[in-house]
Structure formats: C-alpha cells, structure tokens
Design a protein around this motif. Structure first.
Motif, PDB file in Angstrom:
ATOM      1  N   GLU A   2       0.822  -1.217   0.000  1.00  0.00           N
ATOM      2  CA  GLU A   2       0.000   0.000   0.000  1.00  0.00           C
ATOM      3  C   GLU A   2       0.851   1.262   0.000  1.00  0.00           C
ATOM      4  O   GLU A   2       0.423   2.314  -0.474  1.00  0.00           O
ATOM      5  N   GLU A   3       2.054   1.169   0.534  1.00  0.00           N
ATOM      6  CA  GLU A   3       2.946   2.332   0.624  1.00  0.00           C
ATOM      7  C   GLU A   3       3.846   2.490  -0.601  1.00  0.00           C
ATOM      8  O   GLU A   3       4.537   3.495  -0.744  1.00  0.00           O
ATOM      9  N   LEU A   4       3.850   1.492  -1.471  1.00  0.00           N
ATOM     10  CA  LEU A   4       4.695   1.537  -2.665  1.00  0.00           C
ATOM     11  C   LEU A   4       4.175   2.589  -3.634  1.00  0.00           C
ATOM     12  O   LEU A   4       3.001   2.589  -3.995  1.00  0.00           O
ATOM     13  N   THR A   5       5.043   3.494  -4.027  1.00  0.00           N
ATOM     14  CA  THR A   5       4.710   4.507  -5.034  1.00  0.00           C
ATOM     15  C   THR A   5       5.809   4.530  -6.087  1.00  0.00           C
ATOM     16  O   THR A   5       6.918   4.036  -5.858  1.00  0.00           O
ATOM     17  N   ILE A   6       5.487   5.104  -7.210  1.00  0.00           N
ATOM     18  CA  ILE A   6       6.486   5.258  -8.269  1.00  0.00           C
ATOM     19  C   ILE A   6       7.641   6.123  -7.771  1.00  0.00           C
ATOM     20  O   ILE A   6       8.812   5.838  -8.052  1.00  0.00           O
ATOM     21  N   THR A   7       7.336   7.148  -7.007  1.00  0.00           N
ATOM     22  CA  THR A   7       8.375   8.032  -6.459  1.00  0.00           C
ATOM     23  C   THR A   7       9.313   7.268  -5.539  1.00  0.00           C
ATOM     24  O   THR A   7      10.538   7.370  -5.657  1.00  0.00           O
ATOM     25  N   LYS A   8       8.765   6.484  -4.631  1.00  0.00           N
ATOM     26  CA  LYS A   8       9.597   5.710  -3.699  1.00  0.00           C
ATOM     27  C   LYS A   8      10.429   4.675  -4.451  1.00  0.00           C
ATOM     28  O   LYS A   8      11.595   4.448  -4.117  1.00  0.00           O
ATOM     29  N   LEU A   9       9.838   4.052  -5.453  1.00  0.00           N
ATOM     30  CA  LEU A   9      10.580   3.072  -6.243  1.00  0.00           C
ATOM     31  C   LEU A   9      11.710   3.748  -7.009  1.00  0.00           C
ATOM     32  O   LEU A   9      12.838   3.236  -7.039  1.00  0.00           O
ATOM     33  N   GLY A  10      11.438   4.890  -7.606  1.00  0.00           N
ATOM     34  CA  GLY A  10      12.490   5.613  -8.315  1.00  0.00           C
ATOM     35  C   GLY A  10      13.651   5.936  -7.401  1.00  0.00           C
ATOM     36  O   GLY A  10      14.818   5.738  -7.763  1.00  0.00           O
ATOM     37  N   ARG A  11      13.344   6.417  -6.212  1.00  0.00           N
ATOM     38  CA  ARG A  11      14.409   6.714  -5.242  1.00  0.00           C
ATOM     39  C   ARG A  11      15.194   5.457  -4.898  1.00  0.00           C
ATOM     40  O   ARG A  11      16.424   5.487  -4.804  1.00  0.00           O
ATOM     41  N   ALA A  12      14.485   4.349  -4.683  1.00  0.00           N
ATOM     42  CA  ALA A  12      15.156   3.088  -4.334  1.00  0.00           C
ATOM     43  C   ALA A  12      16.051   2.591  -5.461  1.00  0.00           C
ATOM     44  O   ALA A  12      17.076   1.947  -5.218  1.00  0.00           O
ATOM     45  N   LEU A  13      15.667   2.893  -6.688  1.00  0.00           N
ATOM     46  CA  LEU A  13      16.462   2.495  -7.852  1.00  0.00           C
ATOM     47  C   LEU A  13      17.575   3.487  -8.166  1.00  0.00           C
ATOM     48  O   LEU A  13      18.433   3.217  -9.004  1.00  0.00           O
ATOM     49  N   GLY A  14      17.518   4.657  -7.538  1.00  0.00           N
ATOM     50  CA  GLY A  14      18.514   5.686  -7.816  1.00  0.00           C
ATOM     51  C   GLY A  14      18.250   6.421  -9.115  1.00  0.00           C
ATOM     52  O   GLY A  14      19.192   6.922  -9.748  1.00  0.00           O
ATOM     53  N   ILE A  15      16.985   6.467  -9.523  1.00  0.00           N
ATOM     54  CA  ILE A  15      16.617   7.186 -10.744  1.00  0.00           C
ATOM     55  C   ILE A  15      15.482   8.154 -10.421  1.00  0.00           C
ATOM     56  O   ILE A  15      14.812   8.018  -9.401  1.00  0.00           O
ATOM     57  N   ALA A  16      15.267   9.097 -11.307  1.00  0.00           N
ATOM     58  CA  ALA A  16      14.139  10.017 -11.146  1.00  0.00           C
ATOM     59  C   ALA A  16      12.848   9.225 -11.359  1.00  0.00           C
ATOM     60  O   ALA A  16      12.799   8.342 -12.222  1.00  0.00           O
ATOM     61  N   PRO A  17      11.825   9.510 -10.590  1.00  0.00           N
ATOM     62  CA  PRO A  17      10.572   8.759 -10.720  1.00  0.00           C
ATOM     63  C   PRO A  17      10.046   8.631 -12.154  1.00  0.00           C
ATOM     64  O   PRO A  17       9.595   7.540 -12.527  1.00  0.00           O
TER      65      PRO A  17
END
Length: 75
Positions: free
Chosen positions: A24-39
C-alpha cells in the motif's frame, strides 16, 4: 538513468521494496528513489502503478507455483 536497468530489475526491486514498506505504501516516487533514478524514469519500464502491482503479483504467483512444483518433486 542506468541504461542496463530492465523491466525485470524494476519489478524485482519493487517487490523487495513492497516487502519492506508494504504494498500500500509503494509509489512510483519511492521506487524511483530506491532504484537511484528520477521517478519518471520508472515509466520507461512500467505503464503505471497498477501495471507495477500486477507485475509484482504475477512474479509472486510464479514463485509460488515453482516452489509448489519443487516441493512435489521432493516427495
């Protein structure tokens, strides 16, 4: 953005991140940060959050089927 990043790698990281923070907390923004890329870079690999969550679910289902088959082979 790292050109070597693939859809499979994005989905795998998303699955790990969702395990850590909850789906439920997963967002494209959070994933982008985790990947080290812009969302927005995430959208090169998935259409949207629904597509991403569906891919995570399919990956989990495939893993469950594989584990079931391996378990059955051991019997």
């Amino acid at each position: 953005m790292d050109e070597r990043l693939s859809r499979a790698a994005v989905i795998a990281r998303a699955a790990t991140l969702s395990d850590e923070i909850g789906l439920e907390e997963l967002t494209i923004t959070k994933l982008g940060r985790a990947l080290g890329i812009a969302p927005p870079g995430v959208y090169r690999h998935v259409a949207d959050l629904r597509d991403l969550r569906g891919a995570i679910a399919r990956q989990a289902a495939r893993a469950a089927i594989l584990m079931s088959r391996l378990s059955a082979e051991k019997r």
